[in-house]
Design a protein around this motif. Structure first.
Motif, PDB file in Angstrom:
ATOM      1  N   SER A  11      58.150  78.152  55.850  1.00  0.00           N
ATOM      2  CA  SER A  11      57.155  78.784  54.976  1.00  0.00           C
ATOM      3  C   SER A  11      56.892  77.934  53.744  1.00  0.00           C
ATOM      4  N   LEU A  12      57.957  77.387  53.196  1.00  0.00           N
ATOM      5  CA  LEU A  12      57.842  76.561  51.999  1.00  0.00           C
ATOM      6  C   LEU A  12      56.991  75.327  52.256  1.00  0.00           C
ATOM      7  N   VAL A  13      57.252  74.653  53.352  1.00  0.00           N
ATOM      8  CA  VAL A  13      56.496  73.441  53.681  1.00  0.00           C
ATOM      9  C   VAL A  13      55.032  73.774  53.953  1.00  0.00           C
ATOM     10  N   ALA A  14      54.782  74.799  54.771  1.00  0.00           N
ATOM     11  CA  ALA A  14      53.404  75.148  55.128  1.00  0.00           C
ATOM     12  C   ALA A  14      52.609  75.593  53.905  1.00  0.00           C
ATOM     13  N   THR A  15      53.168  76.530  53.138  1.00  0.00           N
ATOM     14  CA  THR A  15      52.462  77.041  51.962  1.00  0.00           C
ATOM     15  C   THR A  15      52.340  75.964  50.899  1.00  0.00           C
ATOM     16  N   LEU A  21      47.727  70.452  48.226  1.00  0.00           N
ATOM     17  CA  LEU A  21      46.576  69.691  48.706  1.00  0.00           C
ATOM     18  C   LEU A  21      45.262  70.275  48.181  1.00  0.00           C
ATOM     19  N   VAL A  22      45.106  71.587  48.282  1.00  0.00           N
ATOM     20  CA  VAL A  22      43.879  72.226  47.797  1.00  0.00           C
ATOM     21  C   VAL A  22      43.753  72.057  46.288  1.00  0.00           C
ATOM     22  N   LEU A  99      60.446  82.205  42.629  1.00  0.00           N
ATOM     23  CA  LEU A  99      60.062  80.996  41.905  1.00  0.00           C
ATOM     24  C   LEU A  99      59.066  80.122  42.660  1.00  0.00           C
ATOM     25  N   ILE A 100      59.344  79.867  43.925  1.00  0.00           N
ATOM     26  CA  ILE A 100      58.534  78.898  44.661  1.00  0.00           C
ATOM     27  C   ILE A 100      57.244  79.508  45.191  1.00  0.00           C
ATOM     28  N   ALA A 101      57.333  80.638  45.892  1.00  0.00           N
ATOM     29  CA  ALA A 101      56.123  81.260  46.448  1.00  0.00           C
ATOM     30  C   ALA A 101      55.108  81.608  45.358  1.00  0.00           C
ATOM     31  N   PRO A 102      55.520  82.172  44.216  1.00  0.00           N
ATOM     32  CA  PRO A 102      54.525  82.446  43.173  1.00  0.00           C
ATOM     33  C   PRO A 102      53.815  81.188  42.669  1.00  0.00           C
ATOM     34  N   ALA A 103      54.526  80.071  42.610  1.00  0.00           N
ATOM     35  CA  ALA A 103      53.889  78.826  42.155  1.00  0.00           C
ATOM     36  C   ALA A 103      52.756  78.434  43.094  1.00  0.00           C
ATOM     37  N   TYR A 104      53.038  78.474  44.384  1.00  0.00           N
ATOM     38  CA  TYR A 104      52.008  78.110  45.361  1.00  0.00           C
ATOM     39  C   TYR A 104      50.863  79.116  45.358  1.00  0.00           C
ATOM     40  N   GLU A 105      51.203  80.392  45.282  1.00  0.00           N
ATOM     41  CA  GLU A 105      50.164  81.425  45.314  1.00  0.00           C
ATOM     42  C   GLU A 105      49.279  81.362  44.068  1.00  0.00           C
ATOM     43  N   GLY A 126      35.131  86.181  41.188  1.00  0.00           N
ATOM     44  CA  GLY A 126      36.363  85.435  41.442  1.00  0.00           C
ATOM     45  C   GLY A 126      37.576  86.335  41.484  1.00  0.00           C
ATOM     46  N   MET A 127      37.625  87.292  40.558  1.00  0.00           N
ATOM     47  CA  MET A 127      38.748  88.224  40.533  1.00  0.00           C
ATOM     48  C   MET A 127      38.758  89.083  41.801  1.00  0.00           C
ATOM     49  N   ALA A 128      37.587  89.565  42.195  1.00  0.00           N
ATOM     50  CA  ALA A 128      37.495  90.415  43.396  1.00  0.00           C
ATOM     51  C   ALA A 128      37.900  89.651  44.646  1.00  0.00           C
ATOM     52  N   LEU A 129      37.345  88.462  44.841  1.00  0.00           N
ATOM     53  CA  LEU A 129      37.637  87.692  46.060  1.00  0.00           C
ATOM     54  C   LEU A 129      39.077  87.195  46.103  1.00  0.00           C
ATOM     55  N   SER A 130      39.578  86.707  44.970  1.00  0.00           N
ATOM     56  CA  SER A 130      40.959  86.208  44.968  1.00  0.00           C
ATOM     57  C   SER A 130      41.950  87.349  45.157  1.00  0.00           C
ATOM     58  N   SER A 131      41.629  88.530  44.622  1.00  0.00           N
ATOM     59  CA  SER A 131      42.518  89.688  44.793  1.00  0.00           C
ATOM     60  C   SER A 131      42.519  90.175  46.236  1.00  0.00           C
ATOM     61  N   LEU A 132      41.344  90.183  46.844  1.00  0.00           N
ATOM     62  CA  LEU A 132      41.245  90.579  48.248  1.00  0.00           C
ATOM     63  C   LEU A 132      42.012  89.597  49.142  1.00  0.00           C
ATOM     64  N   ALA A 133      41.831  88.309  48.896  1.00  0.00           N
ATOM     65  CA  ALA A 133      42.552  87.300  49.686  1.00  0.00           C
ATOM     66  C   ALA A 133      44.053  87.429  49.481  1.00  0.00           C
ATOM     67  N   PHE A 134      44.478  87.673  48.254  1.00  0.00           N
ATOM     68  CA  PHE A 134      45.897  87.848  47.936  1.00  0.00           C
ATOM     69  C   PHE A 134      46.470  89.033  48.708  1.00  0.00           C
ATOM     70  N   ALA A 135      45.726  90.138  48.756  1.00  0.00           N
ATOM     71  CA  ALA A 135      46.176  91.333  49.478  1.00  0.00           C
ATOM     72  C   ALA A 135      46.273  91.065  50.980  1.00  0.00           C
ATOM     73  N   LEU A 136      45.260  90.413  51.540  1.00  0.00           N
ATOM     74  CA  LEU A 136      45.236  90.170  52.989  1.00  0.00           C
ATOM     75  C   LEU A 136      46.307  89.178  53.429  1.00  0.00           C
ATOM     76  N   VAL A 137      46.648  88.238  52.569  1.00  0.00           N
ATOM     77  CA  VAL A 137      47.712  87.289  52.913  1.00  0.00           C
ATOM     78  C   VAL A 137      49.074  87.979  52.903  1.00  0.00           C
ATOM     79  N   HIS A 138      49.260  88.913  51.979  1.00  0.00           N
ATOM     80  CA  HIS A 138      50.549  89.605  51.900  1.00  0.00           C
ATOM     81  C   HIS A 138      50.704  90.684  52.964  1.00  0.00           C
ATOM     82  N   GLU A 139      49.610  91.288  53.365  1.00  0.00           N
ATOM     83  CA  GLU A 139      49.631  92.305  54.430  1.00  0.00           C
ATOM     84  C   GLU A 139      48.499  91.994  55.406  1.00  0.00           C
TER      85      GLU A 139
END
Length: 198
Positions: A11-15, A21-22, A99-105, A126-139
C-alpha cells in the motif's frame, strides 16, 4: 494473503508513488508557497484551526455513529478490519495510518485536486470533488463491509473529513495544517481501534 507488514509495504509503495508523481508533475510548491506555509506555523491561530478541525471531524463521526446506532443501521468501515492487525502490530500500523497515509492523501486530495481548483478560482468545486474522491477511496462502492444507508453514512463521514481538511488548508494557506489535522484524527481513530478489542 500477504501478512500485515507486506500489505502495508505494498500500500505504501502504490500510494506513495502515485502521490509523489502526481504532486511533482502537477502541483509542486513554489518557493513563495513554501515560505508562506512555514510562516503560517508562526501564527498562534494556526494551532487553534488544527484543533478545531480535529474536534469537528471526531465530533461529526461520533454523531453519525450515534445516529446510526439509534436507527439500528449497521456502519462497518472498511478500516475496522485493521483492529486486530493494529493490536498485533500497533507501531507499524499506526505509523502507516497516522503518519504516512495522511501525507500521501494530503498531497493527492488537498494539494493536487483541491489546490488546482482553488488556484483556478473554484475552491467550492474543489472542496466538493476532493471530498467526494476522499470518501470513495476510503469506502469504495461495492467493496466495503457496509451497504445501503450504512455506506451512505460512511461516505458522509469521510466527505466531511475531506472538506474539513480542505477548509483548514485554505484557512491557513499551509498544507501542513491539513496534514496535522489528518494525523491527529487518524491517531484518535487508531487508538479507538486499538482499545475496541482490549
Amino acid at each position: 494473503m500477504p501478512g500485515p507488514g507486506a500489505a502495508i509495504a505494498l500500500s505504501l509503495v502504490a500510494t506513495g508513488l502515485a502521490a509523489v508523481l502526481v504532486y511533482a508533475l502537477r502541483r509542486p510548491a513554489s518557493r513563495a508557497e513554501r515560505r508562506a506555509s512555514l510562516q503560517a506555523w508562526r501564527n498562534p491561530w494556526t494551532y487553534s484551526w488544527v484543533a478545531l478541525t480535529v474536534i469537528a471531524c471526531v465530533g461529526f463521526s461520533a454523531l453519525v455513529g450515534l445516529a446510526a446506532q439509534s436507527w439500528q443501521i449497521e456502519m462497518r468501515p472498511s478500516n475496522a478490519v485493521l483492529g486486530e492487525a493494529i493490536r498485533n502490530h500497533p507501531l507499524l500500523l499506526l505509523l502507516f495510518a497516522a503518519l504516512i497515509a495522511p501525507a500521501y492523501e494530503e498531497l493527492l486530495f488537498r494539494r493536487v485536486l483541491f489546490g488546482r481548483l482553488w488556484a483556478a478560482g473554484r475552491p467550492g468545486l474543489g472542496m466538493a470533488l476532493s471530498s467526494l474522491a476522499f470518501a470513495l477511496v476510503h469506502e469504495p462502492p461495492g467493496l466495503g463491509a457496509s451497504h445501503g444507508v450504512g455506506m451512505l453514512l460512511l461516505w458522509a463521514v469521510y466527505a466531511f473529513m475531506g472538506a474539513a481538511f480542505a477548509w483548514v488548508y485554505r484557512q491557513t494557506g499551509s498544507l501542513w495544517t491539513a496534514y496535522a489535522a489528518h494525523v491527529l484524527n487518524n491517531l484518535i481513530a487508531g487508538a479507538a481501534l486499538l482499545t475496541a478489542g482490549a
